[in-house]
Design an enzyme around this catalytic site. Structure first.
Site, short mmCIF file in Angstrom:
data_model
loop_
_atom_site.label_atom_id
_atom_site.label_comp_id
_atom_site.label_asym_id
_atom_site.label_seq_id
_atom_site.Cartn_x
_atom_site.Cartn_y
_atom_site.Cartn_z
N ASP A 84 0.82 -1.22 0.00
CA ASP A 84 0.00 0.00 0.00
C ASP A 84 0.85 1.27 0.00
OD1 ASP A 84 -2.52 1.22 0.15
OD2 ASP A 84 -2.42 1.37 2.33
N ASP A 106 1.57 5.22 -5.39
CA ASP A 106 1.10 6.52 -4.91
C ASP A 106 1.97 7.65 -5.46
OD1 ASP A 106 0.38 8.76 -3.51
OD2 ASP A 106 0.44 7.81 -1.54
#
Ligand code: G3H
Ligand code: ZN
Length: 287
Positions: A84, A106
């Site tokens: 993540d 990200d």
């Protein structure tokens, strides 16, 4: 049960206008607690390890990943592993060898063009290595030269037309959208922009992911899932539960020194929190 894939769980949930819950794990106790809760509820679950959690684990991904893989194999319900909030492309490349079926790359802090280029690179690599890639698009930077708002800063919003273009240009398999939640909230009073969510759902051809879900109350979470969110990311709620229980335990037993005592209390509290959250996220009835 063998490890399953995030992409498979999300696709299955999306097909029934439901969602899969993805919980951030930092310690072995988190892993044990989330899997125990998923088994108690009978729901599949995603265990996700963030880049920040890897930094906490002295920069090593493999030990926590190995623990999660082992817990998944021993689980009675399907469990997938997700890496993540990855910004470091070197860490991204470790995912495939550690049991992860998916990564969230990200680059939402970068200006739009740079976000597209970096995410395209990440998606190409992920697909070549059999991984499902989640990307993130925040808000376009202001005309005054400011950078883009982080997608989960309070007030950030994802624009539907741009979101569609972003997915086409990057090849991402899922998109984290900014619709009113923000990371690390310790109160559950976020108000989501459901009209924007509906517009995003109309325009996007990939599943949508809600980040910062700890701050979103149950009824808002249910509406978000019915509105097209297919993956619900939750982290801080587990920290609140674990830390609260450990603090209470140590307050009640100030002379105690055995870590198993307070870690057990923390693990129990996380299990209870995850059971409740799964009851909301995984139990949304089909429309
Ligand atoms: O990617 C992880 C989630 O967005 C967690 O957010 O800690 O605010 O629940 P949260
Ligand atoms: Zn997040």
């Amino acid at each position: 049960m063998p490890l399953t894939t995030t992409g498979g769980l999300v696709a299955e949930a999306a097909a029934h206008r439901g969602a899969v819950a993805a919980f951030n794990v930092i310690t072995l106790e988190h892993i044990e607690a989330v899997v125990a809760a998923a088994e108690a509820v009978g729901a599949p679950v995603v265990l996700q390890v963030s880049e920040n959690a890897v930094k906490f684990r002295t920069g090593r991904l493999h030990p926590i990943a190995a623990a999660a893989v082992s817990a998944a194999h021993a689980s009675a319900v399907p469990v997938a592993l997700h890496l993540d909030h990855v910004k470091d492309e070197a860490l991204l490349r470790e995912a495939a060898d550690c049991g992860f079926s998916s990564v969230m790359f990200d680059a939402a802090h970068l200006p739009y063009r740079e976000n597209v280029a970096a995410t395209r690179r990440a998606a190409d690599w992920a697909h070549a290595n059999g991984l499902w890639l989640e990307a993130e698009l925040g808000e376009v930077g202001g005309k005054d030269g400011r950078g883009p708002l982080d997608a989960h800063a309070p007030g950030a919003r994802t624009e539907p037309g741009e979101a569609r273009r972003f997915v086409e240009e990057t090849g991402a398999d899922a998109l984290a959208v900014a619709v009113g939640s923000s990371h690390a909230m310790t109160s559950r009073d976020a108000v989501l922009d459901h009209a924007l969510l509906a517009a995003l759902h109309d325009r996007l051809q990939v599943p949508m992911v809600l980040h910062g879900s700890s701050g979103v109350p149950d009824d808002e979470l249910r509406r978000a899932v019915l509105g097209g969110i297919s993956k619900v990311n939750i982290g801080t709620a587990l920290s609140i539960a674990m830390t609260g229980a450990i603090r209470a335990h140590l307050d009640a037993d100030p002379e105690g020194v055995d870590p198993r005592r307070y870690l057990a209390a923390g693990r129990r509290a996380v299990t209870e929190a995850v059971v409740q959250l799964l009851g909301t996220v995984a139990a949304v009835p089909a429309r």
